[in-house]
Motif scaffolding. Sequence first.
Motif, PDB file in Angstrom:
ATOM      1  N   MET A  93      46.037  -4.973 110.881  1.00 23.58           N
ATOM      2  CA  MET A  93      45.991  -5.991 111.932  1.00 23.58           C
ATOM      3  C   MET A  93      44.967  -7.091 111.640  1.00 23.58           C
ATOM      4  O   MET A  93      45.205  -8.253 111.931  1.00 23.58           O
ATOM      5  CB  MET A  93      45.688  -5.337 113.281  1.00 23.58           C
ATOM      6  N   SER A  94      43.849  -6.761 111.027  1.00 24.60           N
ATOM      7  CA  SER A  94      42.845  -7.788 110.756  1.00 24.60           C
ATOM      8  C   SER A  94      43.355  -8.798 109.731  1.00 24.60           C
ATOM      9  O   SER A  94      43.091  -9.998 109.858  1.00 24.60           O
ATOM     10  CB  SER A  94      41.539  -7.143 110.277  1.00 24.60           C
ATOM     11  N   HIS A  95      44.100  -8.342 108.727  1.00 18.37           N
ATOM     12  CA  HIS A  95      44.664  -9.271 107.745  1.00 18.37           C
ATOM     13  C   HIS A  95      45.742 -10.148 108.380  1.00 18.37           C
ATOM     14  O   HIS A  95      45.831 -11.340 108.082  1.00 18.37           O
ATOM     15  CB  HIS A  95      45.250  -8.518 106.552  1.00 18.37           C
ATOM     16  N   VAL A  96      46.554  -9.571 109.238  1.00 16.09           N
ATOM     17  CA  VAL A  96      47.613 -10.333 109.899  1.00 16.09           C
ATOM     18  C   VAL A  96      47.010 -11.425 110.774  1.00 16.09           C
ATOM     19  O   VAL A  96      47.447 -12.583 110.749  1.00 16.09           O
ATOM     20  CB  VAL A  96      48.520  -9.391 110.725  1.00 16.09           C
ATOM     21  N   VAL A  97      45.987 -11.090 111.540  1.00 16.96           N
ATOM     22  CA  VAL A  97      45.335 -12.069 112.409  1.00 16.96           C
ATOM     23  C   VAL A  97      44.655 -13.149 111.585  1.00 16.96           C
ATOM     24  O   VAL A  97      44.789 -14.350 111.872  1.00 16.96           O
ATOM     25  CB  VAL A  97      44.329 -11.373 113.354  1.00 16.96           C
ATOM     26  N   PHE A  98      43.934 -12.773 110.544  1.00 17.07           N
ATOM     27  CA  PHE A  98      43.240 -13.746 109.714  1.00 17.07           C
ATOM     28  C   PHE A  98      44.221 -14.690 109.034  1.00 17.07           C
ATOM     29  O   PHE A  98      44.053 -15.914 109.069  1.00 17.07           O
ATOM     30  CB  PHE A  98      42.374 -13.057 108.667  1.00 17.07           C
ATOM     31  N   MET A  99      45.256 -14.140 108.385  1.00 13.35           N
ATOM     32  CA  MET A  99      46.220 -14.988 107.683  1.00 13.35           C
ATOM     33  C   MET A  99      47.013 -15.849 108.668  1.00 13.35           C
ATOM     34  O   MET A  99      47.329 -16.996 108.383  1.00 13.35           O
ATOM     35  CB  MET A  99      47.164 -14.131 106.834  1.00 13.35           C
ATOM     36  N   GLY A 100      47.318 -15.307 109.839  1.00 11.32           N
ATOM     37  CA  GLY A 100      48.003 -16.096 110.868  1.00 11.32           C
ATOM     38  C   GLY A 100      47.151 -17.264 111.329  1.00 11.32           C
ATOM     39  O   GLY A 100      47.632 -18.391 111.463  1.00 11.32           O
ATOM     40  N   GLY A 101      45.879 -17.013 111.572  1.00 10.16           N
ATOM     41  CA  GLY A 101      44.973 -18.093 111.975  1.00 10.16           C
ATOM     42  C   GLY A 101      44.774 -19.123 110.884  1.00 10.16           C
ATOM     43  O   GLY A 101      44.713 -20.316 111.149  1.00 10.16           O
ATOM     44  N   LEU A 102      44.680 -18.654 109.640  1.00  6.84           N
ATOM     45  CA  LEU A 102      44.519 -19.567 108.520  1.00  6.84           C
ATOM     46  C   LEU A 102      45.717 -20.499 108.401  1.00  6.84           C
ATOM     47  O   LEU A 102      45.566 -21.718 108.304  1.00  6.84           O
ATOM     48  CB  LEU A 102      44.339 -18.766 107.222  1.00  6.84           C
ATOM     49  N   TRP A 103      46.929 -19.931 108.424  1.00  4.77           N
ATOM     50  CA  TRP A 103      48.127 -20.762 108.284  1.00  4.77           C
ATOM     51  C   TRP A 103      48.348 -21.650 109.503  1.00  4.77           C
ATOM     52  O   TRP A 103      48.855 -22.765 109.381  1.00  4.77           O
ATOM     53  CB  TRP A 103      49.351 -19.894 107.999  1.00  4.77           C
ATOM     54  N   TYR A 104      47.955 -21.200 110.687  1.00  3.21           N
ATOM     55  CA  TYR A 104      48.042 -22.035 111.880  1.00  3.21           C
ATOM     56  C   TYR A 104      47.134 -23.251 111.735  1.00  3.21           C
ATOM     57  O   TYR A 104      47.564 -24.385 111.981  1.00  3.21           O
ATOM     58  CB  TYR A 104      47.645 -21.223 113.115  1.00  3.21           C
ATOM     59  N   ALA A 105      45.900 -23.042 111.304  1.00  4.57           N
ATOM     60  CA  ALA A 105      44.959 -24.152 111.134  1.00  4.57           C
ATOM     61  C   ALA A 105      45.421 -25.102 110.032  1.00  4.57           C
ATOM     62  O   ALA A 105      45.346 -26.327 110.189  1.00  4.57           O
ATOM     63  CB  ALA A 105      43.562 -23.602 110.819  1.00  4.57           C
ATOM     64  N   LEU A 106      45.908 -24.565 108.918  1.00  7.72           N
ATOM     65  CA  LEU A 106      46.391 -25.420 107.834  1.00  7.72           C
ATOM     66  C   LEU A 106      47.606 -26.242 108.267  1.00  7.72           C
ATOM     67  O   LEU A 106      47.739 -27.405 107.874  1.00  7.72           O
ATOM     68  CB  LEU A 106      46.722 -24.582 106.603  1.00  7.72           C
ATOM     69  N   ASN A 107      48.475 -25.658 109.083  1.00 13.00           N
ATOM     70  CA  ASN A 107      49.624 -26.403 109.587  1.00 13.00           C
ATOM     71  C   ASN A 107      49.206 -27.535 110.510  1.00 13.00           C
ATOM     72  O   ASN A 107      49.755 -28.639 110.436  1.00 13.00           O
ATOM     73  CB  ASN A 107      50.602 -25.475 110.313  1.00 13.00           C
TER      74      ASN A 107
END
Length: 55
Positions: free
Chosen positions: A12-26
Amino acid sequence: MFPFNFEWIWDMSHVVFMGGLWYALNIIGIGMTFCIIKAIYDTVKGKDDGHHAEH
């Protein structure tokens, strides 16, 4: 560790981190794309607000 590495574990921590990263980059990418398209549109249209007309 990179997601394409076989040792990556999708907890779950990787999913949240990668989701937040891609959200910010988008968000950054969409904002920059909008600014570039608006600058090109204003340049082609010849829109001038007269900000530098006094100099």
